[in-house]
Design a protein around this motif. Sequence first.
Motif, PDB file in Angstrom:
ATOM      1  N   LEU A  19       0.825  -1.210   0.000  1.00 25.41           N
ATOM      2  CA  LEU A  19       0.000   0.000   0.000  1.00 25.41           C
ATOM      3  C   LEU A  19       0.863   1.266   0.000  1.00 25.41           C
ATOM      4  N   PHE A  20       1.903   1.274   0.819  1.00 26.19           N
ATOM      5  CA  PHE A  20       2.791   2.444   0.859  1.00 26.19           C
ATOM      6  C   PHE A  20       3.547   2.608  -0.462  1.00 26.19           C
ATOM      7  N   GLN A  21       3.880   1.502  -1.111  1.00 28.10           N
ATOM      8  CA  GLN A  21       4.580   1.596  -2.397  1.00 28.10           C
ATOM      9  C   GLN A  21       3.694   2.269  -3.438  1.00 28.10           C
ATOM     10  N   ARG A  22       2.386   2.007  -3.377  1.00 31.86           N
ATOM     11  CA  ARG A  22       1.462   2.685  -4.312  1.00 31.86           C
ATOM     12  C   ARG A  22       1.475   4.187  -4.074  1.00 31.86           C
ATOM     13  N   ALA A  23       1.479   4.574  -2.790  1.00 29.07           N
ATOM     14  CA  ALA A  23       1.477   6.000  -2.448  1.00 29.07           C
ATOM     15  C   ALA A  23       2.817   6.648  -2.792  1.00 29.07           C
ATOM     16  N   ALA A  24       3.877   5.842  -2.813  1.00 26.09           N
ATOM     17  CA  ALA A  24       5.220   6.390  -3.051  1.00 26.09           C
ATOM     18  C   ALA A  24       5.429   6.846  -4.483  1.00 26.09           C
ATOM     19  N   VAL A  25       4.527   6.522  -5.394  1.00 27.88           N
ATOM     20  CA  VAL A  25       4.701   6.929  -6.791  1.00 27.88           C
ATOM     21  C   VAL A  25       3.899   8.188  -7.126  1.00 27.88           C
ATOM     22  N   THR A  26       3.357   8.837  -6.100  1.00 29.62           N
ATOM     23  CA  THR A  26       2.581  10.059  -6.357  1.00 29.62           C
ATOM     24  C   THR A  26       3.523  11.212  -6.678  1.00 29.62           C
ATOM     25  N   GLY A  27       2.975  12.303  -7.130  1.00 30.45           N
ATOM     26  CA  GLY A  27       3.773  13.473  -7.485  1.00 30.45           C
ATOM     27  C   GLY A  27       4.170  14.299  -6.278  1.00 30.45           C
ATOM     28  N   ASP A  28       3.476  14.160  -5.168  1.00 32.91           N
ATOM     29  CA  ASP A  28       3.732  14.956  -3.972  1.00 32.91           C
ATOM     30  C   ASP A  28       4.954  14.394  -3.225  1.00 32.91           C
ATOM     31  N   SER A  29       6.031  15.174  -3.157  1.00 33.52           N
ATOM     32  CA  SER A  29       7.267  14.674  -2.553  1.00 33.52           C
ATOM     33  C   SER A  29       7.112  14.386  -1.057  1.00 33.52           C
ATOM     34  N   ARG A  30       6.272  15.158  -0.353  1.00 29.83           N
ATOM     35  CA  ARG A  30       6.056  14.907   1.083  1.00 29.83           C
ATOM     36  C   ARG A  30       5.351  13.556   1.282  1.00 29.83           C
ATOM     37  N   LEU A  31       4.381  13.273   0.426  1.00 28.64           N
ATOM     38  CA  LEU A  31       3.664  11.993   0.526  1.00 28.64           C
ATOM     39  C   LEU A  31       4.607  10.844   0.162  1.00 28.64           C
ATOM     40  N   ARG A  32       5.432  11.053  -0.868  1.00 34.04           N
ATOM     41  CA  ARG A  32       6.418  10.019  -1.239  1.00 34.04           C
ATOM     42  C   ARG A  32       7.378   9.776  -0.078  1.00 34.04           C
ATOM     43  N   ALA A  33       7.851  10.861   0.539  1.00 35.48           N
ATOM     44  CA  ALA A  33       8.797  10.736   1.657  1.00 35.48           C
ATOM     45  C   ALA A  33       8.164   9.954   2.806  1.00 35.48           C
TER      46      ALA A  33
END
Length: 142
Positions: free
Chosen positions: A9-23
Amino acid sequence: GGYPEAVKLFQRAAVTGDSRLRAKSWYNIGNAHYRSAAREGAPEAAGQAGDMEALKRSAASYIRALECAPDDLDAKYNLEFVQREIRKLEQQQQKQKDKEEEKEKEKEKDKRQEQQDKDDKDKEDEQDKPPQFTYRPAPDEE
């Protein structure tokens, strides 16, 4: 689902454009890998369990988190902590290897000593035997 499901689930979120969300996603992936290595929340078990790969995945995830947010102090702290755990585990593994090698050397030494003792005993037994005389005719008896 446990830690493997959380990582997905976190890996899916890690591909978003928002760097804070990726971090944050990479940070949480690192936490999930560490918890997986630590066997469901027992930190001292991480080194004992020998789950080096999960610890390395955890460190790699914290590094990715820091690439997205270099000022993330929690990710820095966790990365340093996991790196120390990896070093401790490597040292434990080296000590174990050294111990096993020392045990092998002792076995070999004991084996050589046993053989030496046997050889000495055989030599002693040979010396204790009366000499074997064989009759040889004198040259003028022929």
